[in-house]
Write a protein that holds these residues in place. Sequence first.
Motif, PDB file in Angstrom:
ATOM      1  N   GLU A  46      63.701  52.674  80.877  1.00 54.55           N
ATOM      2  CA  GLU A  46      64.429  53.920  81.128  1.00 54.55           C
ATOM      3  C   GLU A  46      63.470  55.106  81.212  1.00 54.55           C
ATOM      4  N   PRO A  51      68.261  59.909  81.530  1.00 53.86           N
ATOM      5  CA  PRO A  51      69.060  58.827  80.954  1.00 53.86           C
ATOM      6  C   PRO A  51      69.871  58.093  82.032  1.00 53.86           C
ATOM      7  N   GLY A  52      69.817  56.758  81.997  1.00 54.63           N
ATOM      8  CA  GLY A  52      70.564  55.964  82.974  1.00 54.63           C
ATOM      9  C   GLY A  52      69.756  55.607  84.214  1.00 54.63           C
ATOM     10  N   TYR A  54      66.062  54.062  85.715  1.00 60.25           N
ATOM     11  CA  TYR A  54      65.039  53.137  85.238  1.00 60.25           C
ATOM     12  C   TYR A  54      63.900  52.948  86.238  1.00 60.25           C
ATOM     13  N   GLU A  64      70.456  45.654  90.365  1.00 63.51           N
ATOM     14  CA  GLU A  64      71.163  46.939  90.399  1.00 63.51           C
ATOM     15  C   GLU A  64      71.706  47.228  91.797  1.00 63.51           C
ATOM     16  N   LYS A 281      72.681  65.856  82.206  1.00 62.86           N
ATOM     17  CA  LYS A 281      72.662  64.794  81.190  1.00 62.86           C
ATOM     18  C   LYS A 281      72.366  65.361  79.803  1.00 62.86           C
ATOM     19  N   GLN A 285      74.904  65.269  76.685  1.00 61.16           N
ATOM     20  CA  GLN A 285      74.569  64.563  75.440  1.00 61.16           C
ATOM     21  C   GLN A 285      74.761  65.452  74.224  1.00 61.16           C
ATOM     22  N   TYR A 313      71.392  60.901  91.742  1.00 63.25           N
ATOM     23  CA  TYR A 313      71.286  59.941  90.635  1.00 63.25           C
ATOM     24  C   TYR A 313      72.645  59.726  89.971  1.00 63.25           C
ATOM     25  N   HIS A 314      73.608  60.587  90.285  1.00 64.56           N
ATOM     26  CA  HIS A 314      74.959  60.447  89.722  1.00 64.56           C
ATOM     27  C   HIS A 314      75.814  59.468  90.525  1.00 64.56           C
ATOM     28  N   LYS A 316      76.350  56.285  91.041  1.00 63.77           N
ATOM     29  CA  LYS A 316      77.098  55.174  90.428  1.00 63.77           C
ATOM     30  C   LYS A 316      78.220  55.688  89.531  1.00 63.77           C
ATOM     31  N   ASP A 317      77.929  56.712  88.748  1.00 68.18           N
ATOM     32  CA  ASP A 317      78.962  57.290  87.874  1.00 68.18           C
ATOM     33  C   ASP A 317      80.127  57.818  88.709  1.00 68.18           C
TER      34      ASP A 317
END
Length: 324
Positions: A46, A51-52, A54, A64, A281, A285, A313-314, A316-317
Motif C-alpha cells: 500500500e 490508502p487503498g 498499491y 485487480e 482520504k 479517516q 483513484y476513486h 472503484k469506490d
Amino acid sequence: MSFPVNRPRRLRRTEKLRSLVREHWLSTAGYIYPMFVCPGTKIRKEVSSMPGIYQQSGDQILEECREVESLGIPGVILFGLPESKDAQGKSSLAADGVVQRAIEGIKKAKLDLLVITDVCLCEYTDHGHCGVLAGSEIVNDATLEILSEQALSHARAGADMVAPSDMMDGRVGAIRTKLDKHKFENVPIMAYSAKYCSGFYGPFREAAQSAPQFGDRRSYQMDPANAREAMREVALDLEEGADIVMVKPALPYLDIIRMVRDRFDVPVAAYNVSGEYSMVKAAAQNNWIDEKRVVLEILTGIQRAGAEIVLTYHAKDVARWLKT
Ligand code: PBG
C-alpha cells in the motif's frame, strides 16, 4: 416581480422531482483507474499517502484488473516502477519491462478492459526528471526519440492507448509518427496537454518513486497562473495528432476543463490526481468529511466542468456506490 410566481424550490421537494430535472448523472463509463506496477510476484504494497492504492507486481495487477472489469470500469492506466534506473530511462524500452509484461498479462487473460499506458521518463530516470539532461538542463528534442520508442514498445506489448505525460514540445507528433511507421496507426494518443506544475502530485511521487532528485518541473510543466497558454498547448497537441486531450490536475483547474470543452470538439479528459485523492482520504479517516458524499460531489463537479473522461483513484469506490 418574479416571486411568488417563481419558486425554484418547487422542483426540489422530492427525490423524484430532483432526479427528473437533474442535469448530470455520474457513470463509470468515462472512468480510468490508475495502477502502479512493480517487479516481482505476489507483491502488493500500500502507498502510505494513498490508502487503498498499491504498488503491485504483474500477477496482482491482473487480479485487480479483473475486479476493475467486473465493476464496469472501462479502462486502467499503468505506471511502471522499473527494476533499474539510469540517466536516459532506458529500462522503459525493454520488451520485458514491468509495464510491457503487465500489459501482456492482462491481454492474455482477455479482459474486456482498455489498457492505457503513461508514457514518460520520470519513473525510469535516476534523476527523476521527465526528460534527458545536459548538465541540469532538461533537453527537449533528445527526449522525443526515447519517448516515442517507449510508446512503441507499449503498443507492441498490446497497449490499447498511450498517454504521454512528460510535457516535452513535439512529443505527440513524434509518437504519432513512430506508431504509424510501425503500423500502429490505430493506437490512439491521449495527451496530457495542459499539465500544470502542481503540488498535488506529491503522493504520486511516493507511489511511482519518481520525485525529481534536483530542482523541479517548472521548465516543462505549465505555470498554474496561465489559462490562455493551456489553449495553445491543447491546439498544438491536436495539430500533432492527439485523439484525446487532458487537463491535469482537475480540481484547481475546472475553469481550464470548461475552456477546453467549449473550444475544441474532441474528447476531454481530466486527471483527478493523487493529492486530490489523499486529501479526501485523510479527512475521511479523521471523520471530518463524509467520504462518499464528497467524492461524488467532486466527480460531479469535474463532469459538470466538461470532462467526459476522468482518471481517478476513486473509480472503484464510485463504481460500487453507483451500483447500490
Ligand atoms: C509522470 C506523471 C505524474 C503524474 C502522472 N504522470 C507525476 C509528475 O508529473 O510529477 C501525476 C499523477 C498523480 O499525481 O496522480 N510525469
